[in-house]
Design a protein around this motif. Structure first.
Motif, PDB file in Angstrom:
ATOM      1  N   UNK A  96     -10.997  22.837 -37.388  1.00 49.30           N
ATOM      2  CA  UNK A  96      -9.601  22.470 -37.646  1.00 49.30           C
ATOM      3  C   UNK A  96      -9.255  23.047 -39.011  1.00 49.30           C
ATOM      4  N   UNK A  97      -8.292  23.965 -39.022  1.00 49.15           N
ATOM      5  CA  UNK A  97      -8.006  24.731 -40.233  1.00 49.15           C
ATOM      6  C   UNK A  97      -7.309  23.899 -41.312  1.00 49.15           C
ATOM      7  N   UNK A 157      -3.372  25.907 -40.952  1.00 48.91           N
ATOM      8  CA  UNK A 157      -3.184  26.482 -39.607  1.00 48.91           C
ATOM      9  C   UNK A 157      -2.203  27.654 -39.652  1.00 48.91           C
ATOM     10  N   UNK A 158      -2.492  28.684 -38.886  1.00 46.92           N
ATOM     11  CA  UNK A 158      -1.735  29.938 -38.957  1.00 46.92           C
ATOM     12  C   UNK A 158      -0.515  29.886 -38.028  1.00 46.92           C
ATOM     13  N   UNK A 159       0.598  30.386 -38.529  1.00 43.14           N
ATOM     14  CA  UNK A 159       1.816  30.452 -37.715  1.00 43.14           C
ATOM     15  C   UNK A 159       1.793  31.718 -36.859  1.00 43.14           C
ATOM     16  N   UNK A 160       2.117  31.585 -35.588  1.00 40.69           N
ATOM     17  CA  UNK A 160       2.166  32.750 -34.703  1.00 40.69           C
ATOM     18  C   UNK A 160       3.523  32.789 -34.002  1.00 40.69           C
ATOM     19  N   UNK A 161       4.484  33.504 -34.589  1.00 41.51           N
ATOM     20  CA  UNK A 161       5.824  33.553 -33.992  1.00 41.51           C
ATOM     21  C   UNK A 161       5.771  34.205 -32.619  1.00 41.51           C
ATOM     22  N   UNK A 194       3.618  28.751 -31.933  1.00 37.44           N
ATOM     23  CA  UNK A 194       2.479  28.100 -32.582  1.00 37.44           C
ATOM     24  C   UNK A 194       2.703  27.901 -34.082  1.00 37.44           C
ATOM     25  N   UNK A 195       2.824  26.651 -34.480  1.00 38.29           N
ATOM     26  CA  UNK A 195       2.919  26.231 -35.888  1.00 38.29           C
ATOM     27  C   UNK A 195       4.165  26.727 -36.627  1.00 38.29           C
ATOM     28  N   UNK A 254      -3.531  20.809 -34.712  1.00 37.09           N
ATOM     29  CA  UNK A 254      -4.955  21.161 -34.754  1.00 37.09           C
ATOM     30  C   UNK A 254      -5.776  20.164 -33.943  1.00 37.09           C
TER      31      UNK A 254
END
Lengths: 253, 428
Positions: free
Chosen positions: A85-86, A89-93, A144-145, A157
């Motif tokens: 669990x980061x 957490x990375x955003x992925x448009x 995502x995020x 996460x």
């Protein structure tokens, strides 16, 4: 479950040693916590175990259920049951949260030689799990995020962890950026996953997370080594007195 | 001057290879006018500023360089869409493969049959919007098209079209050289979706003129074919009335050379123009988007979103301009051009421009070039998604802003299926 022996790691780019001989054994069903001052190597340990680029293992080993994981690709480690669990957490448009999770779940199933989960089954399971984490349908649809608050990212996460059902969960400063209510929600999510066959490694700066996620064992890490191991009381001691005494004690030893 | 003379010689050499089609008064006049303008202007040459990043020689030379036919097994794009099909094979109308050209709310005629008339509604548009688009920059290939186009369709939309009109360009001969010219006129409040797809020819020169009257809506979705050696120079010229909408999306997958120019004029208040493109190139691929948007009315919105995924030496070009004229207050202009370079051999050249003569406007532009985000890749892989699949997801993620410009979900999915097809064919 997870066994780390004399692990030495350096940063490839800077040729700088970060981990200088970490030894750690986590038994099935146990929750271990690692605390330590900034720069002690806590996050590096989580990155090395999950297979992030840029780190070189110079000595030692890490095994999951007796299998060496350090030579594996990150996706192979995930399929073997490891989850991180980061902290950030990375955003992925442009990739919907649900699509992402379904891709991940089915990739892992495929890697383990299982059938893919049908869209209907997946939807049923994710709705149920999202509900307990108070993740609404909108959050599942959004990329995502992207545009998630700090608390939403951390809940997301935990949702991923719940869906992927790993056996070894590493939580890297999951409490950072969370208010009291969000921390409770995230902790409840983690506690719901506690199971005799699942272990946790909880990395944190602060004892307060450990009020919610009760550890079996607490380790103190400093300068790339675990300098002290104890029970839950050790976390309380740190909270009360800081790291100075422990560092001095370790230095003297 | 030697340079001017060279250009003149090259232009005359090209003109000598072309036959002007016969036609009635109105079209003969439009063609003669275009030919005179072409002679005055000359075809583009390598030293022209507007052709700085794209070599025009193979587009202007007398004969089309040969292009092998792509042996594709996959289902043609838009196949599952209920539409009115109009098929051109190497630029020649194919009645047998086309649907009947009647549909409620829409009048469709072939240019060839309409040009026999002495007077026609298209007289006010054919070559007219194109000529308006010649300032301040010359677009000689479009002028050549107005003079020599052999066919095309004239579409007048009076209501809401029952289904999309679909122009299908099939490529059958390895040395075909096609010149098509279409005119679309949307009357007040009318609505049409125009689809275009296919490689068309070894070399394709196409002009599309679109008049969008007050309150009308025009949607345009185009998938440019993937024959690897094909070449294309296309232009769209659009004029927008009050509260009208123009939305255009182009997917370009492979093709050795593509230059897509768009010239859009917002002449009525509260008009909206969106133009977007996604291009994916692997190897010998040169793709140029050249866009010029003029705001000449109050409270209009324009949006340009162009994304290119490039690998193995592919080249992407973007020249985009927003011109806000004096008095075009409350303009909202947005422009973004981005490339995702999958390796170190590929190249993206961008020239974004803003020119603003009004003082109450919001315009922004940005251009970036980058590699796959390693943090995002690691994040996906740490969840068990293999490298290739994770990279593909990030490519789709990168293109999403452009693809999301397609409003219709079914059409958007048609385009996404092309993207995933390309990614699947691509090696890891």
């Amino acid at each position: 479950m997870l066994e780390i022996k004399n692990l030495h790691v350096k940063l490839e780019a800077e040729d700088k040693a970060i981990l200088k001989g970490v030894d750690l054994v986590i038994e099935p069903g146990k929750v271990h916590a690692i605390m330590g001052p900034n720069g002690s190597g806590k996050s590096t340990l989580s990155y090395v175990l999950s297979g992030r680029d840029g780190y070189e293992v110079t000595e030692g080993e890490a095994t999951l259920d007796g299998v060496d994981i350090l030579e594996m690709e990150p996706e192979e480690r995930a399929a073997a049951g490891l989850f991180l669990a980061f902290q950030y957490p990375v955003e992925i448009p442009g990739v919907g949260n649900m699509t992402f999770l379904r891709t991940a779940v089915n990739a892992q199933r495929k890697a383990r030689g299982q059938d893919e989960m049908s869209a209907a089954d997946f939807l049923k399971v994710i709705r149920e799990k999202a509900k307990t984490l108070q993740i609404d349908a909108d959050m599942l649809k959004r990329p995502v995020n992207v545009g998630f608050s700090g608390g939403e990212k951390k809940r997301n996460e935990i949702l991923q962890m719940a869906m992927l059902e790993p056996k070894m969960c590493i939580l890297d400063e999951t409490d950072s950026g969370l208010d009291v209510d969000a921390m409770k929600l995230v902790s409840d999510g983690v506690n719901a996953l506690r199971d005799a066959g699942r272990s946790f490694l909880v990395i944190t700066h602060y004892q307060r997370l450990l009020d919610h996620i009760k550890p079996d064992v607490v380790h103190i890490m400093a300068d790339g080594r675990i300098i002290k191991t104890g029970g839950p009381d050790l976390a309380l001691e740190v909270e009360k007195n800081g790291y100075a005494d422990l560092l001095a004690e370790a230095g003297a030893a | 001057m030697a340079k001017a003379e060279l250009k003149q010689d090259a232009t005359e050499a090209r003109i000598a290879t072309l036959d002007m089609p016969k036609g009635g008064k109105w079209i003969a006049a439009a063609r003669a006018d275009a030919l005179a303008r072409l002679r005055a202007m000359g075809l583009p040459a390598r030293r022209d500023e507007y052709w700085r990043y794209t070599r025009p020689d193979t587009l202007t030379q007398a004969d089309a360089p040969a292009a092998a036919l792509f042996d594709g097994k996959e289902r043609p794009v838009f196949d599952s869409v209920d539409r009115l099909r109009i098929v051109f094979v190497d630029g020649v109308f194919d009645a047998a493969s086309s649907d009947d050209l009647t549909m409620s709310g829409v009048e469709i005629e072939r240019l060839e049959s309409a040009s026999g008339a002495d007077i026609h509604w298209a007289k006010d548009l054919y070559g007219v919007l194109e000529a308006r688009g010649q300032k301040p920059v010359d677009r000689p290939l479009a002028v050549l098209n107005s003079a020599f186009a052999t066919d095309g369709v004239l579409i007048r939309v009076t209501g809401k079209a029952a289904k999309p009109v679909s122009l299908i360009y099939t490529h059958a001969s390895e040395s075909s050289d096609a010149i098509l010219h279409h005119v679309v006129k949307l009357e007040k409040g009318a609505e049409l979706t125009l689809l275009e797809n296919g490689p068309a020819a070894a070399r394709f020169n196409k002009v599309l003129e679109v008049e969008v009257a007050d309150g009308a809506r025009f949607h345009h979705i185009r998938a440019q074919g993937r024959d690897h050696e094909r070449r294309a120079a296309t232009h769209v010229f659009a004029r927008l009335g009050t509260e009208s909408q123009f939305k255009s999306f182009t997917l370009t997958v492979n093709g050795v050379l593509t230059r897509n120019e768009a010239v859009i004029e917002l002449t009525g208040d509260d008009a909206v123009a969106h133009i977007a493109g996604a291009a994916m190139g692997d190897g010998a691929f040169h793709h140029d988007d050249t866009v010029f948007i003029t705001h000449d009315a109050v409270n209009c919105e324009s949006r340009q979103v162009f994304k290119k995924v490039l690998r193995n030496g592919a080249v992407g070009v973007f020249q985009g301009k927003i011109l806000v004229k004096e008095g075009a207050q409350k303009t909202d202009g947005y422009q973004i051009s981005q490339s995702l370079l999958l390796d170190g051999d590929s190249q993206f050249l961008a020239k974004p421009e803003l020119e603003i003569y009004a003082d109450d406007v919001a315009c922004s532009h940005g251009s970036t070039s980058g590699a796959i985000d390693m943090d995002a890749l690691y994040y996906l892989r740490s969840r068990g998604v293999p490298r290739k699949e994770a990279t593909d997801l990030l490519v789709l993620s990168f293109l999403a802003e452009a693809v999301d410009e397609i409003e219709d979900e079914g059409l958007r999915e048609e385009i996404v299926s092309r993207l995933t097809g390309w990614l699947d064919r691509r090696g890891g």
